[in-house]
Design an enzyme around this catalytic site. Structure first.
Site, mmCIF file in Angstrom:
data_model
loop_
_atom_site.group_PDB
_atom_site.id
_atom_site.type_symbol
_atom_site.label_atom_id
_atom_site.label_comp_id
_atom_site.label_asym_id
_atom_site.label_seq_id
_atom_site.Cartn_x
_atom_site.Cartn_y
_atom_site.Cartn_z
ATOM 1 N N ASP A 20 0.039 -3.716 2.799
ATOM 2 C CA ASP A 20 1.200 -3.747 1.901
ATOM 3 C C ASP A 20 0.837 -4.220 0.491
ATOM 4 O OD1 ASP A 20 3.760 -3.308 3.793
ATOM 5 O OD2 ASP A 20 2.249 -4.475 4.867
ATOM 6 N N HIS A 22 1.443 -2.400 -2.240
ATOM 7 C CA HIS A 22 2.577 -1.978 -3.075
ATOM 8 C C HIS A 22 2.178 -1.795 -4.542
ATOM 9 C CE1 HIS A 22 5.906 -2.148 -0.156
ATOM 10 N NE2 HIS A 22 5.195 -3.104 0.430
ATOM 11 N N ASN A 125 5.665 3.127 5.191
ATOM 12 C CA ASN A 125 6.968 3.761 5.005
ATOM 13 C C ASN A 125 7.288 4.020 3.542
ATOM 14 O OD1 ASN A 125 7.117 0.767 4.981
ATOM 15 N ND2 ASN A 125 9.261 1.099 4.454
ATOM 16 N N HIS A 126 6.542 3.418 2.617
ATOM 17 C CA HIS A 126 6.771 3.672 1.196
ATOM 18 C C HIS A 126 5.972 4.868 0.697
ATOM 19 C CE1 HIS A 126 9.142 0.192 -0.471
ATOM 20 N NE2 HIS A 126 8.920 -0.215 0.779
ATOM 21 N N HIS A 242 3.497 -3.776 7.474
ATOM 22 C CA HIS A 242 4.930 -3.633 7.176
ATOM 23 C C HIS A 242 5.651 -4.969 7.070
ATOM 24 C CE1 HIS A 242 8.782 -1.749 6.714
ATOM 25 N NE2 HIS A 242 9.259 -2.345 7.804
#
Length: 639
Positions: A20, A22, A125-126, A242
């Site tokens: 993650d 991001h 999921n992103h 996640h």
């Protein structure tokens, strides 16, 4: 099994694990725009400093499904700088790489590239695949040979996970990966025992089995998470992505079958308590069947403090004035800033501390009033990274009171600003709206909601169009197959309606065909879709393209040769199309359509077919079968 690291570096596979990242989060924020890239660069630097054999990422490398050019440029620059070089890679890939990677080969074995630090990643999921070709931003990095993308499943109802088999010296690792899927659907697939994890038939007990997954670990509802007991017991270590809260120390599952580590995110994307836990990454050393995990604290993460106060307990009703509330909250914020400064001085870091993230939850039940959050934050613009949403006012519910007797104290929770990543999902709004109506007859409510979500969140402009056109074409195919005289129209319509209801549950949005090319004329293009496109292309010359007048006028321009006019404002039809329509009208109903049957709306449920190599199939319940297949192949030659 967990054990101390071996002294033999030749038999030890070292990897840096993070989840993650991001990249690109808050890129339009003038203060926090570079936070994700600074921390990602620190992760790459830690990997180089510890001389790891590989980096393993657990999904959500990007924050947006379609990253901006700025984000992609920064990511490419960092990966090229730290991952490319002349240092040889000591890993050997023993499995069939055509099954493991979309590019068909691991990047450090490609003779056109010099990869010193291989990166292996699944999608989250992103940054999950979307669009007619089911591609993601990670596919771009994979095609550029900067990362090795794995864990992508072509089906959500029948999942087969083939491991990447790698070896260094006497140590062998079977690396399993599963990219993010919708939790409810994957939960159903696991429960139906339709998730299979393949194991090597040769020396199956000699492999250390690692599994990377990106799903909800915390139970949000009955099916919106993946229970740990769904995972097979032959695994040694599960790396769970996640979940953003760092829980990196490996812990055994409830049955004591395997260990689970949850590295958490490397950047705070929501102002909640779980994100305030110290951010870390994992350094894992695997020697034969033993592994050791060391935690490495990330130092470039922006400081983040969360606290909560109750105005009734702190001030009392006697000081219930906006001026007193503002003064109290200002003192509280300054106290939190002093804690950040003390922690920075304690760490021995040079220079002033970075502007921290502050979240103060303020309970104002009991008749207290809230403040203007943005105006309050102006006082801390120079000292806080998020002055506009530092405060979070809320009231506690009192469910014991009946609905009619609720007063201000029992009002629903009020939010000054919604937290990032905590908004209600758009597909839930669509589903709720349809439930209040009569529902849909031809279309699937679930897949319509998914199409709307892709349109809104992933900017897939053709997702709804593809969805509708797909169901329209398949329904037309069923109508053309309707018997002419054997049953009544009412019975045939009821039968077709039931077929549509049964079949639409088996179609995935990923199965929908790509959008058709935009026609030259909207009217003629729409008409052409109702015909056989192959027949039209063969029968209609390029010079006989029909033309349509503007508005409702008649006879705007002469009709082209080989066309016939259709009257007022209705455009033109080619002679070939008119002839085809006349011919088709004379055909029996059963011979009218040459379209293939509705195989796209169903899925099979058989066991895995053999593919020429030998492997063991392990279902989610731990049972095994042995089709004739061996994923081990001859070792690739190295340059």
């Amino acid at each position: 099994a967990m054990a101390a690291a071996s002294d033999s570096a030749a038999d030890t596979i070292t990897m840096l694990v993070a989840t993650d990242c991001h990249l690109g989060y808050a890129e339009k924020d003038s203060i926090r725009c570079d936070d994700s890239f600074k921390t990602f660069e620190e992760i790459l630097q830690l990997a180089v400093a510890h001389n790891v054999d590989m980096i393993l990422l657990g999904g959500d490398l990007f924050h947006e499904n379609k990253p901006s050019r700025t984000t992609m440029h920064q990511t490419l620059r960092l990966l090229r700088h730290y991952c490319m070089g002349s240092r040889p890679c000591a890993l050997q890939i023993l499995s069939d790489q055509a099954e493991n990677f979309p590019t068909g080969i691991v990047n450090f074995e490609d003779e056109n590239y010099n990869i010193a630090l291989p990166v292996f990643t699944i999608h989250g999921n992103h940054d999950d695949p979307a669009g007619p070709k089911q591609l993601s931003a990670v596919d771009l990095l994979s095609e550029a040979k900067l990362v090795n993308y794995f864990g992508k499943s072509d089906s959500v109802d029948d999942v087969k996970i083939t491991p990447i088999l790698m070896q260094k010296g006497q140590t062998k690792i079977a690396l399993y990966g599963l990219g993010a899927m919708r939790d409810e659907r994957l939960h159903r697939t696991f429960a139906a025992r339709r998730v299979q994890m393949l194991r090597p038939l040769e020396d199956s007990d000699a492999w250390t089995n690692l599994f990377v997954i990106h799903q909800n670990r915390v139970k949000h509802s009955e099916t919106s998470y993946i229970p740990e007991q769904f995972l097979p017991g032959f695994l040694d270590l599960v790396i769970w992505g996640h979940e953003h809260q760092c829980d990196i120390i490996p812990k055994q599952d409830a049955a004591g079958r395997f260990y689970i580590t949850q590295p958490g995110s490397s950047i705070a994307t929501s102002l909640v308590e779980g994100e305030a836990v110290t951010k870390k990454v994992a350094l894992i050393r695997v020697t034969q069947k033993n592994f050791k995990l060391d935690e490495l604290t990330l130092k470039t993460v922006r400081p983040f403090l969360v606290d909560e106060v109750c105005l009734m307990e702190e001030l009392g009703l006697a000081n219930n004035t906006p001026e007193q509330i503002e003064k109290f909250l200002s003192r509280k914020i300054n106290k939190m800033l002093a804690e950040v400064l003390a922690e920075h001085q304690k760490s021995g870091a040079e220079g002033p501390p970075r502007k921290p993230l502050i979240r103060l939850r303020v309970e104002y039940s009991g008749g207290f009033s809230s403040l203007n959050v943005q105006r309050f934050g102006q006082e801390f613009v120079k000292s806080v990274a998020n002055p506009a949403d530092m405060l979070y006012f809320f009231r506690k519910r009192q469910p014991s009171k009946p609905k009619a007797a609720r007063d201000d104290d029992a009002a629903p929770i009020e939010r000054s600003r919604p937290d990032a990543l905590s908004a209600e999902r758009v597909e839930d709004l669509v589903s709720e709206y349809l439930r209040k109506k009569d529902g849909l007859e031809m279309l699937s409510e679930q897949h319509l909601a998914t199409a709307v979500r892709e349109f809104v969140e992933k900017e897939e402009k053709d997702s709804i169009k593809r969805f509708v056109e797909y169901y329209l074409e398949k329904t037309q195919a069923l109508l053309k197959q309707r018997p002419a005289t054997t049953v009544s129209h009412a019975e045939a319509d009821a039968s077709i309606r039931q077929q549509i209801t049964d079949a639409r549950a088996g179609v995935s949005l990923a199965d929908l065909p790509p959008p058709a090319p935009r026609p030259a004329s909207p009217d003629t293009g729409a008409r052409a879709r109702s015909e056989s496109s192959d027949d039209l292309e063969d029968a209609t010359p390029a010079s006989a393209t029909p033309a349509r007048g503007r508005g409702r006028g008649r006879g705007r321009g002469a009709a082209k040769e080989g066309t016939t006019t259709r009257g007022r404002g209705r455009g033109t039809v080619t002679a070939a199309v008119a002839a085809k329509r006349a011919a088709s009208s004379r055909k029996p109903v059963s011979d009218e359509s040459e379209e293939e049957p509705m195989t796209g709306l169903t899925f099979t449920t058989g066991t895995m077919a053999a593919s020429g190599r030998s492997r063991i199939v392990v279902d989610s319940d731990g049972s095994q079968s042995e089709p004739e297949f061996n994923p081990l192949r001859s070792k690739r030659g190295r340059r």
